[in-house]
Scaffold this active site. Structure first.
Site, PDB file in Angstrom:
ATOM      1  N   GLY A  46       0.837  -1.201   0.000  1.00  0.00           N
ATOM      2  CA  GLY A  46       0.000   0.000   0.000  1.00  0.00           C
ATOM      3  C   GLY A  46       0.864   1.240   0.000  1.00  0.00           C
ATOM      4  O   GLY A  46       2.016   1.206   0.457  1.00  0.00           O
ATOM      5  N   GLN A  51       3.018  10.046   1.277  1.00  0.00           N
ATOM      6  CA  GLN A  51       4.307   9.351   1.382  1.00  0.00           C
ATOM      7  C   GLN A  51       5.245   9.690   0.230  1.00  0.00           C
ATOM      8  O   GLN A  51       6.449   9.453   0.325  1.00  0.00           O
ATOM      9  CB  GLN A  51       4.100   7.828   1.420  1.00  0.00           C
ATOM     10  CG  GLN A  51       3.423   7.337   2.685  1.00  0.00           C
ATOM     11  CD  GLN A  51       3.256   5.833   2.652  1.00  0.00           C
ATOM     12  OE1 GLN A  51       2.289   5.318   2.092  1.00  0.00           O
ATOM     13  NE2 GLN A  51       4.202   5.110   3.234  1.00  0.00           N
ATOM     14  N   CYS A  94       5.831  -0.194   7.227  1.00  0.00           N
ATOM     15  CA  CYS A  94       5.443   0.967   6.430  1.00  0.00           C
ATOM     16  C   CYS A  94       6.650   1.398   5.598  1.00  0.00           C
ATOM     17  O   CYS A  94       7.767   1.426   6.117  1.00  0.00           O
ATOM     18  CB  CYS A  94       5.022   2.108   7.357  1.00  0.00           C
ATOM     19  SG  CYS A  94       4.559   3.615   6.489  1.00  0.00           S
ATOM     20  N   LEU A  95       6.414   1.724   4.335  1.00  0.00           N
ATOM     21  CA  LEU A  95       7.520   2.153   3.478  1.00  0.00           C
ATOM     22  C   LEU A  95       8.158   3.438   4.005  1.00  0.00           C
ATOM     23  O   LEU A  95       9.301   3.733   3.684  1.00  0.00           O
ATOM     24  CB  LEU A  95       7.026   2.361   2.035  1.00  0.00           C
ATOM     25  CG  LEU A  95       6.564   1.074   1.324  1.00  0.00           C
ATOM     26  CD1 LEU A  95       5.965   1.396  -0.038  1.00  0.00           C
ATOM     27  CD2 LEU A  95       7.715   0.087   1.189  1.00  0.00           C
ATOM     28  N   HIS A 136      -4.605   1.659   7.452  1.00  0.00           N
ATOM     29  CA  HIS A 136      -3.224   2.171   7.530  1.00  0.00           C
ATOM     30  C   HIS A 136      -3.017   3.300   6.506  1.00  0.00           C
ATOM     31  O   HIS A 136      -2.469   4.353   6.832  1.00  0.00           O
ATOM     32  CB  HIS A 136      -2.263   0.999   7.279  1.00  0.00           C
ATOM     33  CG  HIS A 136      -0.806   1.360   7.243  1.00  0.00           C
ATOM     34  ND1 HIS A 136       0.113   0.870   8.138  1.00  0.00           N
ATOM     35  CD2 HIS A 136      -0.099   2.156   6.399  1.00  0.00           C
ATOM     36  CE1 HIS A 136       1.312   1.361   7.859  1.00  0.00           C
ATOM     37  NE2 HIS A 136       1.214   2.134   6.802  1.00  0.00           N
ATOM     38  N   GLU A 137      -3.501   3.091   5.272  1.00  0.00           N
ATOM     39  CA  GLU A 137      -3.293   4.104   4.220  1.00  0.00           C
ATOM     40  C   GLU A 137      -4.153   5.355   4.477  1.00  0.00           C
ATOM     41  O   GLU A 137      -3.704   6.476   4.242  1.00  0.00           O
ATOM     42  CB  GLU A 137      -3.606   3.527   2.834  1.00  0.00           C
ATOM     43  CG  GLU A 137      -2.791   2.302   2.427  1.00  0.00           C
ATOM     44  CD  GLU A 137      -1.305   2.423   2.659  1.00  0.00           C
ATOM     45  OE1 GLU A 137      -0.769   3.554   2.611  1.00  0.00           O
ATOM     46  OE2 GLU A 137      -0.661   1.389   2.912  1.00  0.00           O
ATOM     47  N   HIS A 140      -2.555   7.618   6.838  1.00  0.00           N
ATOM     48  CA  HIS A 140      -1.527   8.477   6.228  1.00  0.00           C
ATOM     49  C   HIS A 140      -2.128   9.802   5.746  1.00  0.00           C
ATOM     50  O   HIS A 140      -1.486  10.840   5.788  1.00  0.00           O
ATOM     51  CB  HIS A 140      -0.881   7.783   5.018  1.00  0.00           C
ATOM     52  CG  HIS A 140       0.260   6.872   5.369  1.00  0.00           C
ATOM     53  ND1 HIS A 140       1.391   7.299   6.020  1.00  0.00           N
ATOM     54  CD2 HIS A 140       0.446   5.546   5.139  1.00  0.00           C
ATOM     55  CE1 HIS A 140       2.225   6.280   6.176  1.00  0.00           C
ATOM     56  NE2 HIS A 140       1.675   5.200   5.653  1.00  0.00           N
TER      57      HIS A 140
END
Ligand SMILES: [Zn+2]
Length: 189
Positions: A46, A51, A94-95, A136-137, A140
């Site tokens: 994701g 991000q 997480c990236l 989660h996304e 963000h």
């Protein structure tokens, strides 16, 4: 399409609330195509626009398992309209928080309303990894990282390490930049 640089914590741009997309136009479609390519290359399951430094409410994800055909999803202005009373716990990564993973408790199932690539209104019901990934996304988009769901002690410990790694990487000090790898990534969202 193009690979976009992914911001990593701590970075003030990851803490900002993103703006709604007013119109799903070619610019937004290109952004989401680039985000998907960036996500697959990372690799992650994701990615949210903040991000990659774009303060807009757009996310992409693909929670297909290895061996399954790809199932890319692009969601504009996603909004949780229902969440289950019961919770589930997943080990999240997480990236934007590279190499760190932690158990996060969230509602087990959610319904999310959004606009698709053509601007049409849609709704999706999700549970399991998809529900976790969507939450989660969407977090963000509100400037929330999975770290914010952990205790302050744990969060600050990870943030201190990330800052140290960032500074080491800036100095070009590979050894310091890569200390203490965690277990192999499960789901990097
Ligand atoms: Zn993330």
């Amino acid at each position: 399409m193009a690979l976009l640089p992914i911001l990593t914590a701590p970075d003030p741009r990851l803490k900002k609330k993103a703006k709604p997309v007013e119109k799903v136009d070619d610019g937004v479609r290109k952004l989401m195509a680039d985000m998907l390519e960036t996500m697959y290359a990372a690799p992650g399951v994701g990615l949210a626009a903040p991000q990659v430094g774009v303060s807009l409410r757009a996310i992409v994800l693909d929670v297909a398992r290895e061996g399954e055909p790809p199932a890319p999803m692009k969601l504009v202005n996603p909004e949780i309209v229902w969440a289950s009373d019961d919770d589930a716990s997943y080990e999240e990564g997480c990236l934007s928080v590279p190499e760190h993973y932690a158990e996060v408790v969230r509602p087990r199932a959610v319904k999310v309303r959004y606009r698709d690539e053509s601007g049409a209104a849609r709704e999706i019901a999700a549970e399991g990894l998809l529900a976790t990934c969507l939450q989660h996304e969407i977090d963000h988009l509100d400037g929330i990282l999975f770290l914010d769901h952990l205790s302050a002690l744990k969060r600050n410990m990870i943030l201190r390490k990330l800052l140290k790694e960032k500074k080491a990487a800036e100095r070009g000090d590979e050894k310091d930049a890569k200390d203490e790898h965690g277990d192999s990534p499960l789901h990097t969202l």
